[in-house]
Design a protein around this motif. Structure first.
Motif, mmCIF file in Angstrom:
data_model
loop_
_atom_site.group_PDB
_atom_site.id
_atom_site.type_symbol
_atom_site.label_atom_id
_atom_site.label_comp_id
_atom_site.label_asym_id
_atom_site.label_seq_id
_atom_site.Cartn_x
_atom_site.Cartn_y
_atom_site.Cartn_z
ATOM 1 N N LEU A 44 -25.321 38.980 14.896
ATOM 2 C CA LEU A 44 -26.175 37.570 15.042
ATOM 3 C C LEU A 44 -25.776 36.576 14.065
ATOM 4 N N VAL A 46 -26.860 32.834 12.977
ATOM 5 C CA VAL A 46 -28.096 31.814 13.172
ATOM 6 C C VAL A 46 -27.937 30.772 12.307
ATOM 7 N N SER A 47 -28.388 29.579 12.963
ATOM 8 C CA SER A 47 -28.177 28.347 11.989
ATOM 9 C C SER A 47 -29.259 27.408 12.530
ATOM 10 N N MET A 48 -29.573 26.399 11.607
ATOM 11 C CA MET A 48 -30.604 25.590 12.127
ATOM 12 C C MET A 48 -30.355 24.011 11.342
ATOM 13 N N ASN A 74 -26.041 21.847 15.893
ATOM 14 C CA ASN A 74 -26.069 23.193 15.773
ATOM 15 C C ASN A 74 -24.920 24.019 16.354
ATOM 16 N N LEU A 78 -22.156 26.892 14.585
ATOM 17 C CA LEU A 78 -21.475 27.954 15.181
ATOM 18 C C LEU A 78 -20.223 28.153 15.345
ATOM 19 N N TRP A 87 -28.583 31.427 22.226
ATOM 20 C CA TRP A 87 -29.860 31.133 22.576
ATOM 21 C C TRP A 87 -30.091 29.896 21.706
ATOM 22 N N ALA A 88 -31.343 29.127 22.100
ATOM 23 C CA ALA A 88 -31.603 28.048 21.138
ATOM 24 C C ALA A 88 -33.205 28.262 21.084
ATOM 25 N N THR A 89 -33.949 27.664 20.058
ATOM 26 C CA THR A 89 -35.517 27.493 20.016
ATOM 27 C C THR A 89 -35.456 25.979 19.421
ATOM 28 N N GLN A 135 -33.005 25.769 16.486
ATOM 29 C CA GLN A 135 -32.230 26.983 15.814
ATOM 30 C C GLN A 135 -31.510 27.307 16.786
ATOM 31 N N HIS A 137 -28.692 30.370 18.093
ATOM 32 C CA HIS A 137 -28.182 31.932 17.857
ATOM 33 C C HIS A 137 -26.888 32.045 18.557
#
Ligand code: ADP
Ligand code: MG
Length: 322
Positions: A44, A46-48, A74, A78, A87-89, A135, A137
């Motif tokens: 995985l 992950v970055s924000m 973002n 990646l 996915w994103a939040t 964020q 993913h």
């Protein structure tokens, strides 16, 4: 501050409307957590990134472009690792529930999300000074991922696309000289950057290192050479620039636009010289051009040379020999 009932329907009406629906999302928006599945053999990534009003953008900026940019920057991170987005939040802090603003913001956000197959799986909505955190993913093969510390002396340095357009748009905007018709293409490069996601995923198998260009070539390549314990030479004449940027360089004899202006979100990467043929084959399948701009060397620091091979002052980007 918690949300009122009407603000809950805001989430249903505007935020939980992602067109992308991925099979690897077991639980999306609506429960206490999102639950997702990473494919076997992948790790995985992950970055924000956070955008704060008054610091990263002015409050009056177009909400569609802000939604685009919040996700695109973002995705660019990646891309720089060679990861595949999933996915994103989204954390939204707003002074008030401005429905039009939210609708526009989400329109820009979802346009990028759908284009890259990203599903918004959760987030948080609170009241306060305008601030946006995304964020992202994605999946990456840990054996192929492009890190900043992988460059070696002898590697060739490449960039995707062209450099300096976003910086020029910003410069024109700040000096009040921006003509939204004449400078439409430049302005799009600033407000609607294209993350080089496909390029990053394809390059992962041949590149030794990569970074995305958010702060300018010298600074960002600086991270690669520092973390890889080496140095680099950039050949100024090779830098890929649009006609508009070339004109500024010709008129001012200084290279700060392609060298040190930010927000281009192109990729800078290194490959072993032996992989050049492979890269050319790959380049034919990509949307954005790949340009060789220099080489990695043992000697620390970054040197810029002009067409005659003479060293040009890097700090100011000024070409004393022109
Ligand atoms: P909780 O109080 O349990 O954290 P919330 O009321 O904050 O739940 O959120 C309800 C659901 O809506 C959750 O699934 C949450 O992830 C989602 N959500 C809230 N705000 C956002 C947002 N800005 N973007 C995406 N999803 C959101
Ligand atoms: Mg919550």
């Amino acid at each position: 501050m918690s949300l009122t009932l009407s603000e809950f329907s805001l989430i249903d009406d505007y935020i939980a409307t992602s067109a992308t629906s991925r099979a690897d999302v077991c639980v999306g928006i609506g429960d206490d957590c999102a639950v997702v599945e990473v494919p076997p053999g992948k790790s995985l990534a992950v970055s924000m990134d956070t955008l704060v009003a008054g610091r990263h953008f002015i409050e009056a900026v177009d909400a569609v472009s802000l939604g685009h940019k919040a996700l695109a920057v973002n995705l660019s991170d990646l891309a720089a690792m060679g990861a595949e987005p999933a996915w994103a939040t989204l954390s939204l802090t707003m002074p008030e529930a401005n429905l039009r603003w939210i609708r526009d913001f989400m329109q820009g956000f979802f346009a990028v999300a759908d284009r890259f197959g990203v599903q918004l799986v959760g987030g948080d909505t609170t009241r306060g000074p305008l601030s946006i955190t995304v964020q992202i993913h994605g999946f990456v093969d840990p054996r192929k991922m492009m890190r900043r510390d992988g460059a070696n002396p002898g590697d060739l340095i490449y960039v995707t696309g062209s450099l300096g357009d976003a910086g020029l748009a910003l410069r024109l905007q700040q000096s009040g000289k921006l003509d939204i018709v004449r400078h439409q293409q430049l302005l799009r490069r600033l407000d609607y950057p294209t993350p080089r996601v496909t390029e990053g995923m394809q390059l992962a198998s041949i590149a030794t290192s990569a970074i995305d260009l958010s702060d300018g070539l010298i600074g960002d390549l600086g991270h690669i050479v520092q973390q890889s314990h080496c140095g680099a030479t950039i050949e100024l004449q090779r830098l890929p620039c649009s006609a508009a940027v070339k004109q500024v360089i010709a008129e001012s004899s200084e290279w700060s636009l392609p060298l040190s202006s930010g927000d281009d979100y192109e990729l800078c990467f290194t490959i072993p010289a032996d992989n050049q043929q492979q890269l050319q084959t790959l380049a034919a399948t990509l949307d954005s051009p790949l340009t060789r701009i220099g080489a990695i060397e043992q000697q620390p620091g970054i040197r810029c040379v002009n067409a005659e091979g003479a060293i040009v002052d890097v700090e100011s980007g000024y070409d004393h020999f022109k």
